[in-house]
Scaffold this active site. Structure first.
Site, PDB file in Angstrom:
ATOM      1  N   HIS A  20       0.816  -1.227   0.000  1.00  0.00           N
ATOM      2  CA  HIS A  20       0.000   0.000   0.000  1.00  0.00           C
ATOM      3  C   HIS A  20       0.838   1.259   0.000  1.00  0.00           C
ATOM      4  O   HIS A  20       0.319   2.356  -0.173  1.00  0.00           O
ATOM      5  CB  HIS A  20      -0.914   0.039   1.232  1.00  0.00           C
TER       6      HIS A  20
HETATM    7  C1  UD1 Z   1      -2.131   5.712   5.410  1.00  0.00           C
HETATM    8  C2  UD1 Z   1      -0.847   6.308   6.014  1.00  0.00           C
HETATM    9  C3  UD1 Z   1       0.260   5.284   5.929  1.00  0.00           C
HETATM   10  C4  UD1 Z   1      -0.162   3.996   6.598  1.00  0.00           C
HETATM   11  C5  UD1 Z   1      -1.480   3.502   6.012  1.00  0.00           C
HETATM   12  C6  UD1 Z   1      -1.963   2.311   6.767  1.00  0.00           C
HETATM   13  C7  UD1 Z   1      -0.466   8.714   5.781  1.00  0.00           C
HETATM   14  C8  UD1 Z   1       0.244   9.758   5.018  1.00  0.00           C
HETATM   15  N1  UD1 Z   1      -0.426   7.473   5.267  1.00  0.00           N
HETATM   16  O1  UD1 Z   1      -1.888   5.439   4.045  1.00  0.00           O
HETATM   17  O2  UD1 Z   1       1.419   5.785   6.588  1.00  0.00           O
HETATM   18  O3  UD1 Z   1       0.843   3.045   6.418  1.00  0.00           O
HETATM   19  O4  UD1 Z   1      -2.465   4.531   6.109  1.00  0.00           O
HETATM   20  O5  UD1 Z   1      -2.862   1.537   6.024  1.00  0.00           O
HETATM   21  O6  UD1 Z   1      -1.058   8.987   6.800  1.00  0.00           O
HETATM   22  N2  UD1 Z   1      -9.259   4.625   1.053  1.00  0.00           N
HETATM   23  C9  UD1 Z   1     -10.485   3.991   1.005  1.00  0.00           C
HETATM   24  N3  UD1 Z   1     -11.070   3.674   2.194  1.00  0.00           N
HETATM   25  C10 UD1 Z   1     -10.516   3.962   3.417  1.00  0.00           C
HETATM   26  C11 UD1 Z   1      -9.277   4.597   3.443  1.00  0.00           C
HETATM   27  C12 UD1 Z   1      -8.662   4.926   2.242  1.00  0.00           C
HETATM   28  O7  UD1 Z   1     -11.023   3.712  -0.046  1.00  0.00           O
HETATM   29  O8  UD1 Z   1     -11.111   3.627   4.461  1.00  0.00           O
HETATM   30  C13 UD1 Z   1      -8.586   4.912  -0.246  1.00  0.00           C
HETATM   31  C14 UD1 Z   1      -8.887   6.306  -0.783  1.00  0.00           C
HETATM   32  O9  UD1 Z   1      -8.932   6.220  -2.168  1.00  0.00           O
HETATM   33  C15 UD1 Z   1      -7.644   7.082  -0.378  1.00  0.00           C
HETATM   34  C16 UD1 Z   1      -6.541   6.034  -0.459  1.00  0.00           C
HETATM   35  O10 UD1 Z   1      -7.167   4.834  -0.063  1.00  0.00           O
HETATM   36  O11 UD1 Z   1      -7.394   8.184  -1.218  1.00  0.00           O
HETATM   37  C17 UD1 Z   1      -5.361   6.314   0.434  1.00  0.00           C
HETATM   38  O12 UD1 Z   1      -5.785   6.487   1.775  1.00  0.00           O
HETATM   39  P1  UD1 Z   1      -4.941   7.406   2.792  1.00  0.00           P
HETATM   40  O13 UD1 Z   1      -5.550   7.322   4.126  1.00  0.00           O
HETATM   41  O14 UD1 Z   1      -4.717   8.777   2.218  1.00  0.00           O
HETATM   42  O15 UD1 Z   1      -3.514   6.747   2.800  1.00  0.00           O
HETATM   43  P2  UD1 Z   1      -3.070   5.246   3.026  1.00  0.00           P
HETATM   44  O16 UD1 Z   1      -2.461   4.796   1.751  1.00  0.00           O
HETATM   45  O17 UD1 Z   1      -4.195   4.459   3.589  1.00  0.00           O
HETATM   46  N1  UDP Z   2      -3.674  -5.975   8.794  1.00  0.00           N
HETATM   47  C1  UDP Z   2      -4.929  -6.539   9.006  1.00  0.00           C
HETATM   48  N2  UDP Z   2      -5.662  -6.954   7.922  1.00  0.00           N
HETATM   49  C2  UDP Z   2      -5.208  -6.839   6.650  1.00  0.00           C
HETATM   50  C3  UDP Z   2      -3.923  -6.285   6.437  1.00  0.00           C
HETATM   51  C4  UDP Z   2      -3.192  -5.853   7.525  1.00  0.00           C
HETATM   52  O1  UDP Z   2      -5.360  -6.677  10.143  1.00  0.00           O
HETATM   53  O2  UDP Z   2      -5.923  -7.216   5.729  1.00  0.00           O
HETATM   54  C5  UDP Z   2      -2.913  -5.473   9.944  1.00  0.00           C
HETATM   55  C6  UDP Z   2      -1.535  -6.062  10.125  1.00  0.00           C
HETATM   56  O3  UDP Z   2      -1.605  -7.208  10.932  1.00  0.00           O
HETATM   57  C7  UDP Z   2      -0.757  -4.931  10.788  1.00  0.00           C
HETATM   58  C8  UDP Z   2      -1.447  -3.685  10.288  1.00  0.00           C
HETATM   59  O4  UDP Z   2      -2.679  -4.088   9.724  1.00  0.00           O
HETATM   60  O5  UDP Z   2      -0.882  -4.970  12.203  1.00  0.00           O
HETATM   61  C9  UDP Z   2      -0.584  -3.021   9.262  1.00  0.00           C
HETATM   62  O6  UDP Z   2      -1.283  -2.002   8.641  1.00  0.00           O
HETATM   63  P1  UDP Z   2      -0.801  -1.353   7.301  1.00  0.00           P
HETATM   64  O7  UDP Z   2       0.066  -2.297   6.557  1.00  0.00           O
HETATM   65  O8  UDP Z   2      -2.022  -0.832   6.626  1.00  0.00           O
HETATM   66  O9  UDP Z   2       0.023  -0.068   7.791  1.00  0.00           O
HETATM   67  P2  UDP Z   2       1.554   0.168   8.211  1.00  0.00           P
HETATM   68  O10 UDP Z   2       1.886  -0.759   9.304  1.00  0.00           O
HETATM   69  O11 UDP Z   2       2.393  -0.009   7.004  1.00  0.00           O
HETATM   70  O12 UDP Z   2       1.556   1.589   8.635  1.00  0.00           O
END
Ligand code: UD1
Ligand code: UDP
Length: 440
Positions: free
Chosen positions: A209
């Site tokens: 992601h």
């Molecule tokens: C965010 C964090 C990242 C973290 C990740 C965990 C920042 C800058 N990034 O990234 O550090 O590792 O969360 O998963 O804070 N979207 C949906 N549904 C949701 C949420 C997001 O559809 O519930 C889609 C939207 O199109 C959105 C895109 O995902 O634009 C990205 O979501 P965003 O929260 O901006 O960043 P993450 O990639 O989730």
């Molecule tokens: N995770 C989860 N379900 C999923 C994918 C990830 O519960 O389908 C959990 C995983 O065990 C970990 C956390 O989500 O604890 C990691 O989140 P993510 O990779 O979105 O963010 P990051 O850690 O990179 O910030």
């Protein structure tokens, strides 16, 4: 005492869970603020259910958007809450935009910030997360760091050792507490039921992601190409919404779906995900949390990145950085699958993230600060002590604390061929010390 918690994304909910539990166990008042950055049921609500967490007191409902918009709306919303709630400390966790917004606005309101998972550094300023964690560390009063390595990052940035607490990572708390529950669940409760993971072999769990991978067509295509080569593994791919959107946009989703050994599923709840991890032979990911969980659960992990703010996992041998290079990914996976000795070495890598008591240690430190009146941020009434930064080569047996008392000073850094964390009772003989000498 009253503690506010700011969280907004999946990993923050998981990693705050043991802290929230510990706050409740100690009967401390809590204000739970959800920024609403993650809002799909699979990315937010399901984790509150799985981890038995209270419903947030406030939801700022920021939703998706640009960094500037998201951060500004969060700051605005968090400010309104904090002005009305008289809290003693605000806790943030990790490196998302919630951490940046929560830490920045709290410090402007002179409310102390406790940063959980402080001190991590990838030294890559193109990552939004690196800017977020560095800014949060500038704004914080208490630093809860997972390892000595992250403590030393903060020491070398000039943070006082007295504000740093090496607690381990709360992800270990989450893993240890939930793994048994996860594996005992009735099949009907599981969103993974269709997959029958108990009867699948050679499971490779895949998550991607990170913006630098999934927003970049070339990198994402390379990763997809490498997946096509992994014909002897069952790939389980709970897909992050950002990744799904971009795979579709770049025209790559269909070719992945056509592979008959890949199972692309919605993001799964924490209990199901832990069950899946515990059945996996290998993890391929760019997630921060998964690098930590892999080493906690003794599963070899390949990280689809060129750097990591979790270097301990690489140093101890449990994690290999493979970037987005198809050749490197395939070559490393084959080596792990075909070489038992190598595989076992990765599995047996020592977990650097503690024993699962991080939540307890964090609350102990907060209570200690609170009851010793160290949390208050007030404009100073004493004229500042002038000090000079000095350096000395220590030739005698003397601990950090003894040196400070004897020289009316504050130890900043100590090193010989490497840097050390200046624990009170560390003997500094034969080390170089950098210290602030107070001039009373
Ligand atoms: C965010 C964090 C990242 C973290 C990740 C965990 C920042 C800058 N990034 O990234 O550090 O590792 O969360 O998963 O804070 N979207 C949906 N549904 C949701 C949420 C997001 O559809 O519930 C889609 C939207 O199109 C959105 C895109 O995902 O634009 C990205 O979501 P965003 O929260 O901006 O960043 P993450 O990639 O989730
Ligand atoms: N995770 C989860 N379900 C999923 C994918 C990830 O519960 O389908 C959990 C995983 O065990 C970990 C956390 O989500 O604890 C990691 O989140 P993510 O990779 O979105 O963010 P990051 O850690 O990179 O910030």
């Amino acid at each position: 005492m009253k503690i506010a918690i700011v969280l907004g994304t999946r990993p923050e909910i998981i990693k705050m869970a043991s802290v929230i539990d510990e706050i409740k166990r100690r009967n401390i008042e809590i204000v739970l603020i959800h920024t609403g950055q993650h809002y799909d049921k699979e990315m937010s609500e399901n984790f509150f259910i799985d981890l038995n967490l209270p419903t947030p007191d406030y939801n700022i409902n920021v939703g998706s958007g640009s960094h500037g918009r998201q951060t500004a709306l969060m700051m605005n919303g968090i400010e309104e809450v904090l002005i009305n709630e008289d809290v003693d400390i605000v806790l943030v966790q990790g490196d998302t935009n919630a951490v940046l917004a929560g830490a920045l606005i709290s410090s402007k309101l002179h409310i102390p910030v406790g940063h959980i998972e402080a001190g991590l550094r990838s030294f890559d300023d193109t990552m939004p997360e690196e800017i977020n964690r560095k800014t949060a560390d500038v704004c914080s009063k208490m630093y809860f760091v997972p390892t000595e390595e992250s403590a030393i990052n903060l020491i070398s940035e000039g943070i006082s050792r007295k504000q740093i607490f090496i607690t381990g990572n709360t992800i270990v708390d989450a893993c240890y507490r939930n793994l048994k529950i996860a594996n005992k669940r009735n099949i009907n409760e599981k969103s993974l039921a269709d997959l029958d993971i108990d009867n699948l072999s050679n499971i490779l769990t895949l998550t991607i992601h990170r913006a630098e991978n999934v927003d970049n067509k070339v990198r994402l295509k390379n990763i997809v190409e490498s997946l096509k080569e992994l014909k002897n593994m069952n790939l389980i791919f709970p897909i992050h919404p950002r990744t799904k959107k971009n795979l579709e946009e770049f025209g790559l989703l269909k070719e992945l779906e056509e592979l008959n050994n890949i199972h692309i599923i919605k993001p799964v709840g924490y209990l199901d995900f832990l069950a899946l991890l515990s059945k996996s032979s290998l993890i391929l990911t760019d997630s921060g949390g998964l690098q930590e969980e892999a080493i906690t659960l003794n599963i070899p992990v390949l990280t689809l990145r060129y750097n990591t703010e979790r270097p301990e996992t690489v140093e101890t041998g449990g994690n290999i950085l493979v970037g987005s290079s198809k050749e490197k990914i395939i070559e490393t996976i084959n080596k792990i699958l075909n070489n038992k000795e190598f595989r076992d070495k990765m599995k047996n890598a020592k977990n650097p993230y503690g024993d699962g008591s991080a939540g307890f240690k964090i609350l102990d430190a907060i209570e200690k600060f609170y009851f010793n009146d160290l949390l208050k941020i007030e404009s100073p009434e004493d004229i500042m002590l002038s000090f000079k930064r000095e350096i000395a080569n220590i030739k005698e047996d003397i601990t950090v604390k003894e040196f400070e008392d004897k020289n009316n000073s504050s130890v900043k850094m100590i090193y010989n061929e490497k840097m050390y964390f200046p624990y009170d009772d560390l003997n500094m003989k034969d080390m170089i010390v950098v210290y602030d000498k107070f001039n009373l």
